[in-house]
Design an enzyme around this catalytic site. Structure first.
Site, PDB file in Angstrom:
ATOM      1  N   HIS A 144     -42.032   0.434   1.613  1.00  0.00           N
ATOM      2  CA  HIS A 144     -42.645  -0.767   2.198  1.00  0.00           C
ATOM      3  C   HIS A 144     -42.558  -0.691   3.723  1.00  0.00           C
ATOM      4  O   HIS A 144     -41.468  -0.577   4.284  1.00  0.00           O
ATOM      5  CB  HIS A 144     -41.945  -2.022   1.665  1.00  0.00           C
ATOM      6  CG  HIS A 144     -42.233  -2.269   0.211  1.00  0.00           C
ATOM      7  ND1 HIS A 144     -41.343  -2.866  -0.647  1.00  0.00           N
ATOM      8  CD2 HIS A 144     -43.342  -1.973  -0.518  1.00  0.00           C
ATOM      9  CE1 HIS A 144     -41.894  -2.942  -1.860  1.00  0.00           C
ATOM     10  NE2 HIS A 144     -43.102  -2.402  -1.802  1.00  0.00           N
ATOM     11  N   GLU A 173     -31.218  -3.782  -1.408  1.00  0.00           N
ATOM     12  CA  GLU A 173     -32.052  -4.704  -0.604  1.00  0.00           C
ATOM     13  C   GLU A 173     -31.158  -5.158   0.535  1.00  0.00           C
ATOM     14  O   GLU A 173     -30.385  -6.121   0.424  1.00  0.00           O
ATOM     15  CB  GLU A 173     -32.526  -5.888  -1.447  1.00  0.00           C
ATOM     16  CG  GLU A 173     -33.482  -5.520  -2.578  1.00  0.00           C
ATOM     17  CD  GLU A 173     -34.948  -5.397  -2.131  1.00  0.00           C
ATOM     18  OE1 GLU A 173     -35.227  -5.487  -0.922  1.00  0.00           O
ATOM     19  OE2 GLU A 173     -35.800  -5.214  -3.023  1.00  0.00           O
TER      20      GLU A 173
HETATM   21  O1  0X9 Z   1     -40.689  -6.018  -4.966  1.00  0.00           O
HETATM   22  C1  0X9 Z   1     -40.181  -4.937  -4.661  1.00  0.00           C
HETATM   23  O2  0X9 Z   1     -40.797  -3.870  -4.668  1.00  0.00           O
HETATM   24  C2  0X9 Z   1     -38.715  -4.890  -4.254  1.00  0.00           C
HETATM   25  N1  0X9 Z   1     -38.374  -5.990  -3.394  1.00  0.00           N
HETATM   26  S1  0X9 Z   1     -38.989  -6.020  -1.859  1.00  0.00           S
HETATM   27  O3  0X9 Z   1     -38.623  -7.293  -1.259  1.00  0.00           O
HETATM   28  N2  0X9 Z   1     -38.295  -4.895  -0.981  1.00  0.00           N
HETATM   29  O4  0X9 Z   1     -40.399  -5.817  -1.919  1.00  0.00           O
HETATM   30  C3  0X9 Z   1     -37.863  -4.971  -5.522  1.00  0.00           C
HETATM   31  C4  0X9 Z   1     -38.117  -3.899  -6.516  1.00  0.00           C
HETATM   32  C5  0X9 Z   1     -37.080  -3.951  -7.566  1.00  0.00           C
HETATM   33  N3  0X9 Z   1     -37.299  -3.082  -8.632  1.00  0.00           N
HETATM   34  C6  0X9 Z   1     -36.329  -2.241  -9.081  1.00  0.00           C
HETATM   35  N4  0X9 Z   1     -35.343  -1.921  -8.315  1.00  0.00           N
HETATM   36  N5  0X9 Z   1     -36.386  -1.782 -10.298  1.00  0.00           N
HETATM   37 ZN    ZN Z   2     -39.390  -3.306  -0.348  1.00  0.00          ZN
END
Ligand code: 0X9
Ligand code: ZN
Ligand code: CA
Ligand code: CA
Length: 287
Positions: A58, A254
């Protein structure tokens, strides 16, 4: 350019511990996806457990890249002094892709040179809109309720599983190695997310994964658990591909709180990285 410069500087300063960077593929706009291998005898494929760390799927989450490069700096600078850094460089092979989405990151830089850009996806042209969410495009459980088929959405999954060249490069690279553990680093929310993302269920190896993730998160106090349980459902994500296809235990930190946000203040960059050094170290040990 700055990420590439840091990678080259690490190789120049520690040639016995860092192999020259390798391109694992190119982005939509033709930028290289650079990978650094860090280990003793880095030019040799030794029989040492392999770990992967990647960041910047991202584009607006630079603290993931900064934390990753900081972890490498710790290992390299403390080699021969700190027994843990010395052990990890001697007994592990750590493969690092600090920027999976160079087009999106460069777009943010060009629009907001001082930081603060909020572009998330890659820079794929969808006709009327731009961008695929690279953390919804992986070819495992692609295309469920944890992603969107609308090209305008921030979680647009792309036209097919693995359609994006950045993800094709990652899956090819991941398939070429045998990673025991992996971190796909994001920001923010003070979380340490495990599989699964696509379904609110505990994975088959949860007992062991829980032990490892709890040990990692014990140091910084982040909440540890399956992404779809502690956060929200998300499919086609890196962690699920790692574990579902390759049996790699894989987490998404995160990093940072909502006070830090996507673009932490400059004086928060090193503290946030340091907050995660032990958690990264424990994930490398677990490999
Ligand atoms: O939504 C996402 O891609 C991630 N959060 S973000 O705020 N960085 O966009 C979380 C993805 C979580 N999925 C797994 N870790 N399986
Ligand atoms: Zn992300
Ligand atoms: Ca080695
Ligand atoms: Ca090896």
């Amino acid at each position: 350019d700055q990420i590439v410069a840091v990678m080259d500087q690490m190789t120049a300063n520690y040639p016995a511990l860092v192999a020259p960077k390798v391109s694992i593929g190119t982005s939509i706009q033709g930028r290289d996806l650079w990978m650094l291998k860090v280990s003793d005898n880095p030019g040799v494929d030794e029989a040492e457990p392999e770990m992967r760390i990647d960041a910047l799927h991202h584009a607006r989450e630079p603290q993931g890249m900064q934390t990753t490069l900081y972890f490498l700096s710790y290992l390299l600078e403390e080699y021969g002094t700190d027994p843990l850094a010395t052990y990890l460089l001697n007994e592990r092979e750590i493969y690092v892709v600090p920027c999976v989405n160079p087009d999106g990151y460069e777009y943010n830089r060009s629009q907001s040179p001082g930081g603060g850009g909020l572009w998330r996806k890659n820079r794929r042209s969808n006709g009327g809109s731009v961008g695929v969410d690279l953390n919804r495009n992986y070819p495992f459980q692609w295309g469920g309720g944890g992603s969107s088929g609308d090209p305008n959405s921030e979680t647009y999954r792309g036209s097919s599983a693995g359609s994006e060249p950045e993800i094709a490069a990652m899956t090819q690279f991941i398939s070429s190695r045998e990673f025991s553990t992996a971190l796909s680093v994001h920001t923010y929310s003070d979380l340490w997310l495990s599989t699964w993302g696509y379904v609110a269920q505990y994975p088959p190896d949860w007992t062991e994964m829980q032990e490892i993730g709890d040990l990692a998160a014990a140091d910084n106090g982040y909440t540890h658990g399956p992404a779809a349980i502690v956060l929200y459902q998300a499919d086609g994500v890196t962690n699920d591909y790692d574990y579902g296809v390759h049996d790699t235990y894989s987490w998404t930190p995160e990093i940072g709180s909502s006070a830090d946000g996507f673009w932490p203040a400059q004086n928060r960059i090193v503290p946030l990285a340091e907050d995660n050094r032990t958690a990264f170290t424990r994930t490398a040990l677990a490999a």
